[in-house]
Design a protein around this motif. Structure first.
Motif, short mmCIF file in Angstrom:
data_model
loop_
_atom_site.label_atom_id
_atom_site.label_comp_id
_atom_site.label_asym_id
_atom_site.label_seq_id
_atom_site.Cartn_x
_atom_site.Cartn_y
_atom_site.Cartn_z
N TRP A 153 0.81 -1.22 0.00
CA TRP A 153 0.00 0.00 0.00
C TRP A 153 0.84 1.27 0.00
CZ3 TRP A 153 -0.24 3.79 3.83
CH2 TRP A 153 0.37 3.48 5.06
N ARG A 154 2.02 1.22 0.60
CA ARG A 154 2.86 2.43 0.64
C ARG A 154 3.38 2.79 -0.75
NH1 ARG A 154 4.16 4.18 5.81
NH2 ARG A 154 3.78 2.69 7.50
N ASN A 155 3.80 1.82 -1.52
CA ASN A 155 4.28 2.10 -2.87
C ASN A 155 3.17 2.63 -3.77
OD1 ASN A 155 6.98 1.37 -2.44
ND2 ASN A 155 6.54 -0.81 -2.81
N VAL A 156 1.98 2.08 -3.62
CA VAL A 156 0.84 2.54 -4.42
C VAL A 156 0.54 4.00 -4.09
CG1 VAL A 156 -1.62 2.23 -4.88
CG2 VAL A 156 -0.13 0.24 -4.65
N MET A 157 0.60 4.37 -2.82
CA MET A 157 0.33 5.75 -2.42
C MET A 157 1.43 6.70 -2.89
SD MET A 157 -2.57 6.12 -1.06
CE MET A 157 -3.90 5.05 -0.51
N ARG A 158 2.67 6.23 -2.92
CA ARG A 158 3.75 7.07 -3.46
C ARG A 158 3.49 7.40 -4.94
NH1 ARG A 158 7.18 3.11 -0.78
NH2 ARG A 158 7.94 3.95 1.21
N PHE A 159 3.07 6.41 -5.68
CA PHE A 159 2.78 6.63 -7.10
C PHE A 159 1.61 7.59 -7.26
CE2 PHE A 159 0.72 5.30 -11.13
CZ PHE A 159 1.75 5.61 -11.99
N ALA A 160 0.58 7.46 -6.42
CA ALA A 160 -0.55 8.39 -6.48
C ALA A 160 -0.11 9.82 -6.19
CB ALA A 160 -1.63 7.96 -5.48
N ALA A 161 0.84 9.98 -5.28
CA ALA A 161 1.37 11.33 -4.97
C ALA A 161 2.05 11.93 -6.20
CB ALA A 161 2.35 11.24 -3.80
N ALA A 162 2.82 11.12 -6.92
CA ALA A 162 3.51 11.63 -8.12
C ALA A 162 2.51 12.05 -9.19
CB ALA A 162 4.45 10.56 -8.66
#
Length: 411
Positions: A153-162
């Protein structure tokens, strides 16, 4: 112009619903009970609701382009903070930043619609706005679950931030507040020579009875869909209908999809009939009946429950007619402020009900655990969901006092 605002609203809806799909990860990683998880999810709503009136005032004064750009940039920062948070406090601050920043999207879209579209299309455009938002909710259903299973979930949220940060740049480069900036005629009324003081603008907007009635009613109509589809529907279905998290996510996403798909048609029908109140009342009544049956009757056959939830989602889309009622009842120059007040009420349903249901669940918890996560029995869920139904009953009474606008600006 309107579409880029719609993309930002889509991202906002994705962020709104995402905790419902990663409840197990959040409860396990941050050691949360139902009340704490409900509060974490609702932090989004706290700041979202708080921003609605300021967002309307800013859209009226600064224009949607600046407001949307700033909102997308802050949303990107909040999403990154949530993704990197080592504990509950950091995750909560990230949710607060996300909610407050994406809270400008819907109001800015309504403001853009008033300039770029004919007034006779306003309710339909409001419905399309909801449809765009629910696409984001759907992306936070099964697709998000699959991505989280694959990448965390953390990697998915990082991508959403970008992606959100990139959107801020595109909005600044492409969006214009009024067709006149591109050499076209505007649909907006001539603005006043100068804006009234902020407090006076709010008072003038709330002086229209329909505006504050819509404020109260919208939260009741949208609250069950946001609470069930946005947080508690997945664990309820997994526990009491013995289905997987992915299957439960499909069902809760279906509720939101039905809500979204029906919205433009309800808005277009209202525009064509030049009537607002009949559709608003009919939707609220049918939604009330549907939620009562789906949430209070135990042991419904799963196919019947799915059909019932889908029809209830369709009926709930009548909430979008309320935005047209609010806009047409307030002074024309304060369309953004009226939209902000209406949307503030709309979001109160999720803001209040998500943690309230969680609190009731904890009070009725029997002490059962499964994989270090609390399990709640059917009686606990029924008690929690009953709070939403009481608000719906009060809204049905308030609907009697709403005045028909006949699809025209009354001020």
């Amino acid at each position: 112009m309107w579409g880029l605002g719609a993309v930002f609203y889509l991202i906002g809806f994705y962020q709104r619903v995402a905790p419902a799909v990663i409840t197990h990860e959040l409860m396990s990683e941050f050691t949360l009970g139902a009340a704490a998880l409900g509060n974490l999810a609702a932090l989004y709503y706290y700041s979202y609701v708080a921003m609605q009136i300021p967002a309307g005032l800013l859209a009226d004064r600064w224009g949607p382009r600046r407001v949307l750009t700033a909102g997308a940039a802050i949303a990107a920062a909040g999403t990154l903070l949530f993704a990197l948070a080592p504990g509950y406090a950091g995750a909560g601050l990230g949710r607060l930043l996300i909610g407050g920043s994406v809270g400008v999207a819907f109001v800015s879209m309504l403001k853009l619609a008033g300039h770029w579209f004919a007034p006779t299309r306003f309710a339909m455009i409001a419905g399309l706005a909801l449809a765009c938002g629910v696409l984001g909710a759907v992306s936070a259903g099964v697709p998000l679950r699959l991505l989280v299973d694959a990448f965390g979930w953390r990697n998915v949220m990082r991508f959403a931030a970008a992606l959100t940060g990139l959107l801020a740049v595109v909005i600044w480069l492409a969006v214009r507040d009024d067709p006149a900036e591109r050499g076209y005629a505007s649909y907006a009324p001539t603005p006043p020579a100068r804006h009234a003081p902020i407090l006076k603008s709010i008072v003038h907007t709330l002086a229209a009875r329909n505006v504050w009635l819509v404020f109260l009613i919208s939260g009741a109509v949208s609250g069950p869909a946001l609470t069930f589809g946005g947080l508690w529907g997945v664990p309820f279905l997994v526990t009491h209908y013995a289905i997987s998290t992915s299957q439960a996510s499909i069902i809760t996403s279906m509720v939101l999809v039905c809500w979204a798909v029906t919205g433009p048609f309800v808005g277009a029908l209202s525009d064509r009939l030049r009537r607002r109140k009949p559709l608003y009342v009919s939707g609220a009544v049918l939604a009330s009946a549907g939620w009562c049956a789906a949430l209070l009757l135990p042991g419904l056959p799963l196919p019947l429950l799915i059909v019932l939830l889908g029809l209830t989602g369709c009926a709930s889309s009548a909430v979008m007619v309320g935005f047209a009622i609010a806009k047409e009842s307030a002074p024309a120059a304060l369309a953004g402020t009226a939209g902000g007040i209406a949307n503030m009420g709309n979001m109160l349903g999720g803001m209040i009900m998500q943690p309230a249901v969680g609190w009731i669940l904890d009070q009725r918890w029997s002490g059962t655990f499964a994989n270090d996560v609390r399990i709640y029995d059917y009686g606990a869920y029924r008690a929690g969901f009953s709070l939403m139904l009481v608000w719906l009953a009060a809204a049905l009474v308030l609907l009697v006092f709403v005045r028909e606008t006949h699809c025209r600006q009354t001020q």
